[in-house]
Scaffold this active site. Structure first.
Site, PDB file in Angstrom:
ATOM      1  N   ASP A 187      88.934 132.483  28.899  1.00 61.24           N
ATOM      2  CA  ASP A 187      89.765 132.916  27.775  1.00 61.24           C
ATOM      3  C   ASP A 187      90.756 133.983  28.197  1.00 61.24           C
ATOM      4  OD1 ASP A 187      87.607 134.660  28.251  1.00 61.24           O
ATOM      5  OD2 ASP A 187      87.761 135.513  26.250  1.00 61.24           O
ATOM      6  N   ARG A 213      89.296 141.785  30.637  1.00 61.10           N
ATOM      7  CA  ARG A 213      88.315 142.651  29.984  1.00 61.10           C
ATOM      8  C   ARG A 213      86.894 142.192  30.320  1.00 61.10           C
ATOM      9  NH1 ARG A 213      90.444 140.363  24.425  1.00 61.10           N
ATOM     10  NH2 ARG A 213      89.051 138.604  24.054  1.00 61.10           N
ATOM     11  N   ASP A 214      85.929 142.773  29.640  1.00 62.36           N
ATOM     12  CA  ASP A 214      84.516 142.471  29.914  1.00 62.36           C
ATOM     13  C   ASP A 214      84.122 141.167  29.241  1.00 62.36           C
ATOM     14  OD1 ASP A 214      84.853 143.543  27.382  1.00 62.36           O
ATOM     15  OD2 ASP A 214      82.971 144.661  27.411  1.00 62.36           O
ATOM     16  N   GLU A 215      84.834 140.084  29.587  1.00 64.71           N
ATOM     17  CA  GLU A 215      84.576 138.780  28.970  1.00 64.71           C
ATOM     18  C   GLU A 215      84.821 137.699  30.013  1.00 64.71           C
ATOM     19  OE1 GLU A 215      85.456 136.743  24.625  1.00 64.71           O
ATOM     20  OE2 GLU A 215      86.261 138.709  25.125  1.00 64.71           O
ATOM     21  N   ASP A 266      89.547 127.587  23.440  1.00 62.90           N
ATOM     22  CA  ASP A 266      90.823 127.807  24.109  1.00 62.90           C
ATOM     23  C   ASP A 266      91.233 126.590  24.934  1.00 62.90           C
ATOM     24  OD1 ASP A 266      89.276 130.310  23.653  1.00 62.90           O
ATOM     25  OD2 ASP A 266      91.118 131.276  24.315  1.00 62.90           O
ATOM     26  N   TRP A 290      85.770 124.544  18.746  1.00 66.90           N
ATOM     27  CA  TRP A 290      85.252 125.085  20.000  1.00 66.90           C
ATOM     28  C   TRP A 290      84.412 124.009  20.694  1.00 66.90           C
ATOM     29  CZ3 TRP A 290      87.909 128.065  17.007  1.00 66.90           C
ATOM     30  CH2 TRP A 290      88.431 129.245  17.482  1.00 66.90           C
ATOM     31  N   GLU A 349      96.863 137.027  23.338  1.00 63.64           N
ATOM     32  CA  GLU A 349      95.763 136.531  22.510  1.00 63.64           C
ATOM     33  C   GLU A 349      96.132 136.551  21.035  1.00 63.64           C
ATOM     34  OE1 GLU A 349      90.973 137.354  22.006  1.00 63.64           O
ATOM     35  OE2 GLU A 349      92.262 138.943  22.783  1.00 63.64           O
ATOM     36  N   HIS A 400      96.179 135.230  27.356  1.00 64.44           N
ATOM     37  CA  HIS A 400      95.367 134.201  26.722  1.00 64.44           C
ATOM     38  C   HIS A 400      96.262 132.971  26.575  1.00 64.44           C
ATOM     39  CE1 HIS A 400      91.646 136.106  25.391  1.00 64.44           C
ATOM     40  NE2 HIS A 400      91.392 135.075  24.615  1.00 64.44           N
TER      41      HIS A 400
END
Length: 927
Positions: A452, A456-458, A465, A519, A732, A753
């Site tokens: 995605d 960041r912490d992802e 997506d 999703w 995003e 994103h």
């Protein structure tokens, strides 16, 4: 057979584009023909190793089934192709293509997983080594390796290949992959040494939100490798990881994490550790465990360094920090060249944006994204972190020794090394920059798997997506192998979760999986896209069980009503009307969106069943789709042709998912969609679900003018708003950066994103006019939408059959259209002003007569708001006048006005000074 100017241009083995590899015993063969006007294949010949020749009857030249005996593991071969057309022309034999088999025989995997037996810390990086003897007559050496972690292997002091972060990330519990490298040139007679650099990577990362991340897989990485030595007489020997290896965690990589970054102490470098004769007596024995599942051959292209970006500007922040601007939001890491005292530490921090002149760290949340290099004290030291990556445009350099030189730092771009296949250009520089932003977004987020965001912490494989972006991805890059590999993880996760495709694959989030519309639909959408865009029937067949499992999971939640209701949904995620802290609070009813997704899923499984010849399944799912369609229309469609949820996304899904089929009702729905978007002042009013659909829905309904206004809108929210704010990737949120330059206050804001970048597919298919009309572009559809605001537009795509091109440009009142059709394909022309016809291979051109433009009716303060917003230049005029003389009214006009036919401009401007209204009236009349 007569001589021919036609020639074979490329020969491919199965899916990968970074070389010729067979990941199974029965690889497929593809070839393209060039310099061949009117070419249509009648037959072909394939020659293996210069000897065996197979005759191929028929016209297929993409993904042709293997016509020889199965390929053996580790074998290397050459392949040539010759083709003959229906008019008797025959090409010369193609240049030989050498390919290697990367898979192993059943039961061949013997290597054990090894790691640190007594690590000093959790997720400790390690060096591991062993030595072996090679005979004088070794003629081939094949290295296969995998890891629960990330690694690189050295053989006699040299890296075995140029891939990074291998073997990537998969759903480790169910599926691991191994690479395969020919290391014959690195093996020497006598003593040899293997060394492995190992770190935790995705295996030891902590996943979760709000600082509550947890390790899902394990606390320590491990690696497994085996080297097959082949002698001249055909005998073989395997050197494998196991208990005899030795390891240390006292190497230069002190710590490393995907989110945290890397700490490297050059004083701890160990010289010659991967060469023969190194004294490893101070190292420790490894831990060693067998494996319960043999890894499969890597299907996709590996991650590699794919580019370099130089420093564009050196900034000094208000607090005195040195910040580098690379001018492009990218994914990778920094390579530094530095000199200084031993023990001096340089710190590198990364971010996508600046806030108040300082590095914008808040969007990173709990990701430190910080690398630290401790100097050894050598004269010149060059370093690049190895086992991490960052998403950034800006980097803060702390404690640089001496005077800083911009040439000392270079941004290294990394990503899965796919072949670029699609390009777009137009007369509008902002739209061109938008397209370039979309390309960069894909480059950064197609890294081992489709993520995605990269910063960041992802950085997770969010399914929503990629399902909206997969058509764009399949045009820009040959992503067939990449997405096919990831789909195997999707299928594995579904098998473990009762058919439910998780919202994240691999599934690493807390709690149980759950079905979510748009999703989990990746399970049915992405295989369908791979079949449509690449003609990859195998991808469809491999995922067919997964597709049916997702449809069946949805049918269970839909029940007898055949409606997907009452469950948690992301819905039309990040609809611009949603508040920053609640991106799920959207205009379109989430149940409506979910029930529409159910219908699309059933339709896609029905189509896949038809393609693959599963006739009973086809009839079964087709009947269920019709029941769901009827239920949807009864629940959500009024007799007057309105959606019960009067939001643009509701209309877009009803139209583009082919839920409503009555022509007159579709016309009414399309009209209402256009009205709603005009009411918004031609600003975006859709989120993740509606945005990829709205432009097509408008054009199909005869409202290309509305699609044009949406595309060219520069005010927030719009595609071009981010471009005008300096974006170099897709954001995003529509307003990740607010108009005052501050970062959106929501706790979820990424500047890279690709979901909203799905509009590029519309740019390719509709604005430029290059679309597939049959799987793999075997038949092209040429139907450009000649928007008046554009002087030219065009697209180029390397299809599975060769390069296709469409371009159009204005010449006075006329339009010149040029089309290049690849050999062995046809094209259908559907352009107003031209006869519908079918074209063969070659380049074709037309002059399309222009239409007479009628003068526009005058507008005034007494005109309807809908008429005002539709008049070119009127809105900009109003904003300019009001900003100058009545700023509060300007703000209200921009952010509160609903441009409807029932109100006049005068009523909307009630209260402004008479002289301002008079000036506005004069300027409007001049339009």
């Amino acid at each position: 057979m007569s001589a021919s100017t036609a020639r074979i241009d490329t020969v491919r083995i199965d899916r990968r584009t970074d070389g010729a590899y067979a990941d199974s015993p029965l690889p497929r063969v593809s070839w393209t023909v060039v310099d061949a006007p009117g070419w249509w294949q009648a037959s072909a010949r394939i020659r293996l190793d210069g000897e065996d020749v197979a005759e191929i009857e028929g016209d297929e030249s993409s993904f042709v089934d293997w016509p020889f005996a199965p390929v053996l593991p580790h074998s290397a071969h050459t392949l040539e192709v010759q083709a003959t057309s229906t008019n008797g022309e025959t090409t010369a034999w193609s240049e030989p293509v050498r390919f290697v088999a990367t898979f192993l025989a059943d039961g061949e995997w013997v290597a054990e997983r090894i790691g640190l037996a007594t690590p000093s810390v959790v997720a400790a990086p390690a060096l591991l080594r062993a030595e072996f003897d090679a005979e004088e007559d070794v003629v081939a050496a094949h290295l296969s390796s995998t890891a629960e972690g990330v690694f690189q292997i050295e053989l006699n002091g040299q890296d075995v290949d140029d891939s990074v972060l291998k073997p990537g990330w998969s759903s480790y519990q169910y599926r691991t992959v191994h690479d395969a490298v020919d290391v014959t040139a690195l093996v020497v007679p006598g003593r040899n040494a293997l060394g492995i650099r190992l770190a935790g990577g995705w295996w030891t990362e902590e996943y979760g939100f709000a600082g509550e991340g947890r390790r899902v897989y394990g606390e320590q990485p491990s690696v497994a490798a085996q080297l097959l030595l082949v002698r001249a007489d055909g005998s073989t020997r395997v050197i494998a990881t196991g208990s005899g290896w030795r390891a240390t965690d006292e190497g230069p990589v002190v710590s490393s994490g995907i989110y945290a970054g890397e700490h490297y102490d050059a004083r701890r470098r160990i010289g010659a550790w991967s060469t023969p004769g190194f004294d490893d007596s101070a190292w420790s024995p490894v831990s060693s465990t067998g494996i319960d599942r043999a890894p499969e051959a890597m299907l996709a292209e590996p991650v590699r360094r794919t580019g370099e970006v130089a420093v564009k500007r050196v900034l000094t922040s208000p607090s005195g920090n040195t910040i580098l601007d690379f001018g492009q939001n990218l994914v990778g890491r920094l390579r530094i060249t530095v000199s200084g005292d031993a023990g001096h530490a340089v710190t590198l921090r990364h971010a996508e944006v600046l806030e108040d002149g300082e590095l914008g760290l808040r969007p990173l949340r709990f990701a430190a994204a910080t690398d630290r290099y401790v100097l050894a004290g050598d004269a010149v030291e060059t370093w690049e972190p190895e086992f991490t990556f960052h998403g950034f445009r800006y980097a803060q350099i702390d404690d640089w020794p001496g005077e800083f030189e911009p040439a000392s730092v270079t941004a290294i771009v990394i990503g899965s090394d796919m072949r670029r296949t699609g390009w777009f250009d137009s007369s509008n520089p902002l739209v061109n920059r938008l397209h370039e932003n979309i390309v960069w977004g894909m480059r950064g987020n197609f890294l081992a798997l489709p993520t995605d965001c990269p910063q960041r912490d992802e950085r997770l494989g969010w399914t929503g997506d990629v399902q909206v972006f997969s058509p764009t991805a399949s045009f820009l890059y040959d992503s067939d192998a990449f997405l096919s590999s990831w789909l195997r993880d999707v299928a594995a996760e579904q098998a473990a979760h009762d058919g439910v495709c998780p919202v994240v694959v691999p599934w690493v989030l807390p709690g149980d999986t759950y079905p979510a519309a748009a999703w989990g639909d990746a399970a049915v959408v992405v295989p369908s896209v791979l079949h449509e865009r690449f003609g990859d029937r195998r991808a469809l067949a491999e995922q067919y069980e997964s597709m049916g499992a997702w449809a069946d999971a949805l049918l269970r939640v839909a029940g007898e009503r055949m409606l997907w209701e009452g469950m948690f949904q992301f819905g039309d995620w990040l609809d611009p009307a949603a508040p920053p802290e609640h991106p799920e609070d959207v205009r379109a009813d989430p149940d409506l969106v979910a029930s529409a997704a159910l219908i699309r899923a059933l339709d896609l499984v029905t189509a896949a069943a038809a393609t693959l010849g599963h006739h009973d399944d086809h009839d079964h799912y087709c009947a269920l789709a019709e029941r769901a369609r009827d239920a949807f229309c009864a629940e959500y469609l009024t007799p007057a042709g309105r959606m019960m949820s009067d939001a643009p996304t509701a209309y877009a899904v009803a139209l583009r998912y082919d839920i409503v089929r009555d022509p007159s009702t579709r016309e009414t729905l399309g009209q209402r969609l256009a009205e709603l978007l005009r009411r918004e002042g031609y600003r975006m009013a859709t989120g993740f679900v509606g945005t990829p659909l709205v432009q097509d829905a408008l054009v199909d309904g005869g409202h290309a003018d509305v699609a044009e206004r949406l595309l060219l809108q520069t005010e927030n929210p719009s595609w071009l708003y981010a471009v005008t704010m300096g974006a170099t990737t897709v954001w995003e949120r529509w307003d990740s950066l607010l108009e005052d330059g501050s970062v959106n206050p929501g706790d979820m804001t990424s500047f890279n994103h690709y979901a909203f970048g799905a509009v590029a597919d519309w740019l390719h298919r509709r604005l430029a006019g290059l679309a597939p009309a049959a799987p793999g572009y075997r038949r092209l559809r040429i139907a450009p939408v000649l928007l008046p605001s554009f002087d030219h537009a065009g697209a180029v795509h390397d299809t599975p059959y060769g390069r296709a091109e469409v371009s159009w440009r204005r010449d006075g009142d006329d339009v010149l259209l040029e089309v290049t059709v690849p050999a062995n394909t046809t094209a259908e022309i559907d352009v107003p002003g031209l006869p519908n016809e079918e074209l063969g291979a070659g380049t074709h051109g037309w002059r399309i007569p222009g239409s007479v433009r009628r003068p526009a009716a005058p507008i005034s303060p007494d005109s309807a708001l809908s008429e005002v917003i539709d008049r070119a230049g009127a809105y900009d005029l109003l904003v300019e006048e009001l900003n100058a003389h009545a700023p509060a009214s300007a703000h209200r006009l921009r952010h509160r006005t609903r441009w409807v036919p029932q109100r006049t401009l005068r009523s909307e401007l009630d209260g402004i000074p008479a002289e301002v209204l008079e000036s506005i009236a004069d300027r409007l009349s001049a339009l």
